[in-house]
Design a protein around this motif. Structure first.
Motif: not given
Length: 433
Positions: A182-199
């Motif tokens: 995923m392109e880091k700057n194309a997504h919100s910190e909230r989404l990235r945090a949620n994805i990190n929690q699951i990955a």
């Protein structure tokens, strides 16, 4: 009962060491700040999967099949690869430009390409790759390229979050191994945090002042020393090299390693410079740490010194646990001696850090050497395999024949002479002081 975790390689050895390897079941998220950095790691992952004869499903949202095949190159021509095309009827809008691929070229490829006619529906996409997975055996590998492309097609982060939160646990239970880009700057910190929690694994890729850096953000059931610390790297082709390795003494002295290995091969700076195609001053500055070599120069230096590039970035040999060496030896230069009069071969790898360094020395019949082979402060000893030799130490001459042992503890010979009628072959060992 808990399932035993099976550790596998990412295809990038230094990443495996930093990360602690990958486990079957891992979902690895790559946050790419430049949009092009994750590709090299995906290619290595695909290559390693093919080396193990593992089935791999590549889901593409951002690139048409033709472009993807060109990027994959020889990796595309593998029976274990399946491409799930979510581009042609997604971002490609079903355009004739992209659809013609199937009419003209698609049927002739030796791999499988599956076109998804309704990629705008997450359920259709999910069913497609789960159905494909059901036809395959073993720990199937996935590359999702990319979550950003899915978001553009599916209309927002909520759809991405929902899809990922369902797919990730299911792929884990199916014993797959998946890369999510995923392109880091194309997504919100909230989404990235949620994805990190699951990955299970999350890795950030960025560019700072012209240098690419990899940062391990998360690694379940592993304790990487470099967690949340940027590691500078670069690549040439599929080769990925890290500037530093943690847990092994901190920063690697690149110039010092080049100098150390060059000296072990008794190669003068001037000769190395000529073979690499740079000035002696450039080699001097590299070895002193004043400058870094360009990537082409670094790979050329490695080629000339006959060792992998990774050897410059490791504290100690990659062969530290190796017992048998079978490469037949590497020809070396013997300072101040003519190549017509003597030939030397180093019998252990150039980057092998040991207390004894073995060599094979060959002196043709009738040749005389006006100095010793090496400038060495420690002890040396040799075993004459073939021929006859005469050596001069001080004012005394010493004769040696086949089977004789020569042992030097202090003063070095000022002259060697082949006094026989055949090439003398001498097994010689330098012993560290």
């Amino acid at each position: 009962m808990f399932k035993k975790k099976i550790r596998v390689s990412s295809g990038v050895s230094q990443l495996d060491r930093q990360l602690g390897g990958l486990f079957i079941g891992d979902n690895v998220v790559w946050y790419d700040s430049a949009g092009s950095l994750a590709s090299i790691f995906s290619l290595n992952f695909i290559q390693e999967s093919q080396r193990q004869n593992k089935a791999l499903i590549y889901i593409t949202f951002d690139r048409p099949p033709k472009s993807l095949l060109e990027d994959l190159g020889p990796l595309a021509e593998n029976q274990h690869l399946t491409i799930l095309d979510c581009f042609t009827h997604g971002k490609g809008d079903g355009s004739e430009v992209f659809s013609k691929f199937y009419e003209k070229d698609g049927a002739r490829w030796p791999y499988q390409i599956v076109r998804i006619n309704s990629p705008g529906d997450p359920e259709v996409v999910s069913d497609a790759f789960y159905n494909l997975h059901g036809t395959m055996t073993g720990d199937v590998r996935f590359v999702f390229d990319s979550l950003t492309g899915m978001q553009d097609l599916w209309g927002g982060e909520e759809a991405i979050g929902k899809f990922y939160s369902r797919a990730c646990p299911r792929l884990y239970e199916l014993d797959t191994l998946a890369y999510w880009i995923m392109e880091k700057n194309a997504h919100s910190e909230r989404l990235r945090a949620n994805i990190n929690q699951i990955a299970q694994v999350a890795i950030d890729l960025s560019v700072n002042r012209g240098k690419s850096a990899l940062t391990i953000l998360k690694a379940d059931k592993r304790r990487p020393d470099a967690l949340n610390r940027p590691l500078v790297y670069w690549n040439d082709g599929l080769d990925v090299v890290f500037e530093t390795e943690t847990g092994k003494g901190g920063n690697i002295d690149l110039g010092g390693r080049v100098k150390e290995i060059r000296n072990r091969q008794s190669m003068p700076q001037k000769e190395l410079a000529a073979l690499v195609g740079v000035t002696p001053s450039t080699i001097s500055q590299i070895e002193s740490g004043t400058i870094y070599p360009s990537l082409p120069a670094l790979f050329k230096i490695a080629q000339v010194l006959n060792l992998p590039v990774a050897a410059f970035f490791e504290n100690g040999s990659t062969a530290v646990d190796q017992v048998v060496f079978s490469d037949g030896g590497t020809r070396i230069n013997l300072p101040n001696l003519s190549k017509r009069d003597v030939t030397g071969y180093r019998l252990s790898p150039a980057d092998f850090d040991a207390d004894a360094e073995p060599y094979l020395i060959e002196i043709p019949a009738g040749k005389k050497l006006s100095t010793h082979f090496f400038i060495h402060k420690g002890q040396e000893m040799g075993y004459l395999l073939q021929g006859r030799l005469e050596l001069k130490i001080g004012n005394r001459l010493h004769q040696a024949g086949p089977g004789d042992v020569i042992y030097l503890t202090g003063e070095l010979p000022s002259q060697w002479k082949n006094s026989g009628e055949e090439t003398a072959k001498l097994l010689w060992v330098k012993i560290r002081k």
